[in-house]
Design a protein around this motif. Structure first.
Motif, PDB file in Angstrom:
ATOM      1  N   ALA A  12       0.835  -1.210   0.000  1.00  0.00           N
ATOM      2  CA  ALA A  12       0.000   0.000   0.000  1.00  0.00           C
ATOM      3  C   ALA A  12       0.869   1.259   0.000  1.00  0.00           C
ATOM      4  CB  ALA A  12      -0.943  -0.004   1.199  1.00  0.00           C
ATOM      5  N   ILE A  13       1.948   1.242   0.752  1.00  0.00           N
ATOM      6  CA  ILE A  13       2.874   2.380   0.770  1.00  0.00           C
ATOM      7  C   ILE A  13       3.509   2.549  -0.604  1.00  0.00           C
ATOM      8  CG2 ILE A  13       5.067   3.223   1.720  1.00  0.00           C
ATOM      9  CD1 ILE A  13       4.201   1.720   4.368  1.00  0.00           C
ATOM     10  N   SER A  14       3.911   1.442  -1.213  1.00  0.00           N
ATOM     11  CA  SER A  14       4.490   1.483  -2.554  1.00  0.00           C
ATOM     12  C   SER A  14       3.497   2.029  -3.572  1.00  0.00           C
ATOM     13  CB  SER A  14       4.945   0.081  -2.959  1.00  0.00           C
ATOM     14  OG  SER A  14       5.349   0.052  -4.307  1.00  0.00           O
ATOM     15  N   ALA A  15       2.242   1.632  -3.460  1.00  0.00           N
ATOM     16  CA  ALA A  15       1.211   2.115  -4.385  1.00  0.00           C
ATOM     17  C   ALA A  15       1.012   3.623  -4.229  1.00  0.00           C
ATOM     18  CB  ALA A  15      -0.096   1.370  -4.144  1.00  0.00           C
ATOM     19  N   ARG A  16       1.022   4.089  -2.978  1.00  0.00           N
ATOM     20  CA  ARG A  16       0.871   5.524  -2.723  1.00  0.00           C
ATOM     21  C   ARG A  16       2.063   6.291  -3.304  1.00  0.00           C
ATOM     22  NH1 ARG A  16      -0.386   5.314   2.443  1.00  0.00           N
ATOM     23  NH2 ARG A  16       1.703   5.686   3.237  1.00  0.00           N
ATOM     24  N   ALA A  18       3.921   5.389  -5.830  1.00  0.00           N
ATOM     25  CA  ALA A  18       3.783   5.365  -7.287  1.00  0.00           C
ATOM     26  C   ALA A  18       2.756   6.387  -7.764  1.00  0.00           C
ATOM     27  CB  ALA A  18       3.402   3.962  -7.750  1.00  0.00           C
ATOM     28  N   GLU A  19       1.674   6.502  -7.040  1.00  0.00           N
ATOM     29  CA  GLU A  19       0.631   7.465  -7.411  1.00  0.00           C
ATOM     30  C   GLU A  19       1.157   8.896  -7.310  1.00  0.00           C
ATOM     31  OE1 GLU A  19      -3.616   8.957  -5.661  1.00  0.00           O
ATOM     32  OE2 GLU A  19      -3.212   6.803  -5.594  1.00  0.00           O
ATOM     33  N   ILE A  20       1.842   9.195  -6.223  1.00  0.00           N
ATOM     34  CA  ILE A  20       2.377  10.546  -6.011  1.00  0.00           C
ATOM     35  C   ILE A  20       3.394  10.911  -7.086  1.00  0.00           C
ATOM     36  CG2 ILE A  20       3.850  11.934  -4.479  1.00  0.00           C
ATOM     37  CD1 ILE A  20       2.451  10.441  -2.120  1.00  0.00           C
ATOM     38  N   HIS A  21       4.238   9.947  -7.470  1.00  0.00           N
ATOM     39  CA  HIS A  21       5.345  10.228  -8.388  1.00  0.00           C
ATOM     40  C   HIS A  21       5.069   9.800  -9.827  1.00  0.00           C
ATOM     41  CE1 HIS A  21       7.865  11.581  -5.119  1.00  0.00           C
ATOM     42  NE2 HIS A  21       7.467  10.543  -4.424  1.00  0.00           N
ATOM     43  N   GLY A  22       3.856   9.357 -10.109  1.00  0.00           N
ATOM     44  CA  GLY A  22       3.504   8.998 -11.478  1.00  0.00           C
ATOM     45  C   GLY A  22       4.243   7.785 -12.006  1.00  0.00           C
ATOM     46  N   VAL A  23       4.486   6.825 -11.135  1.00  0.00           N
ATOM     47  CA  VAL A  23       5.216   5.603 -11.515  1.00  0.00           C
ATOM     48  C   VAL A  23       4.209   4.497 -11.814  1.00  0.00           C
ATOM     49  CG1 VAL A  23       6.785   3.823 -10.648  1.00  0.00           C
ATOM     50  CG2 VAL A  23       7.211   6.224 -10.112  1.00  0.00           C
TER      51      VAL A  23
END
Length: 108
Positions: A12-16, A18-23
């Motif tokens: 979940a932290i990784s997904a957040r 990725a969302e913040i940084h457009g990954v």
């Protein structure tokens, strides 16, 4: 905490992130990030064992860096497992636990 719960929280932290940084997360991305983190762990270990410059860190700070980088490696292993659809607990148990020896069994 069980490994699966830890994996869920880290994913979940990784997904957040990725969302913040457009990954765009994928198994390939997670594997490359894992490789990056292993390199950072190796660098921290070399520093902590006097095989590289001290980077201005005292021995305790160097030990903390090794621990932090190990945390990153383990975290990215869990993210990669999720991205690749691997049950990490089952994978580890199937790979390692068949090699357990009963207590008192001599190593041969």
């Amino acid at each position: 905490m069980h490994l699966d719960e830890l994996a869920t929280r880290i994913d979940a932290i990784s997904a957040r992130y990725a969302e913040i940084h457009g990954v765009r997360r994928s198994p390939e991305w997670a594997l490359l990030k894992l490789t990056e983190e292993v390199g950072e762990l190796a660098q921290a270990h070399l520093t902590a064992t006097g095989q590289s410059k001290d980077r201005g860190l005292d021995p305790e700070e160097q030990r903390q860096e090794v621990a932090a980088e190990l945390g990153d490696v383990i975290g990215m292993c869990l993210v990669f497992a999720r991205q690749a659809g691997i049950d990490v607990e089952a994978a580890v148990a199937e790979k390692w636990l068949p090699h357990e020896r009963p207590p008192g069994d001599a190593v041969r």
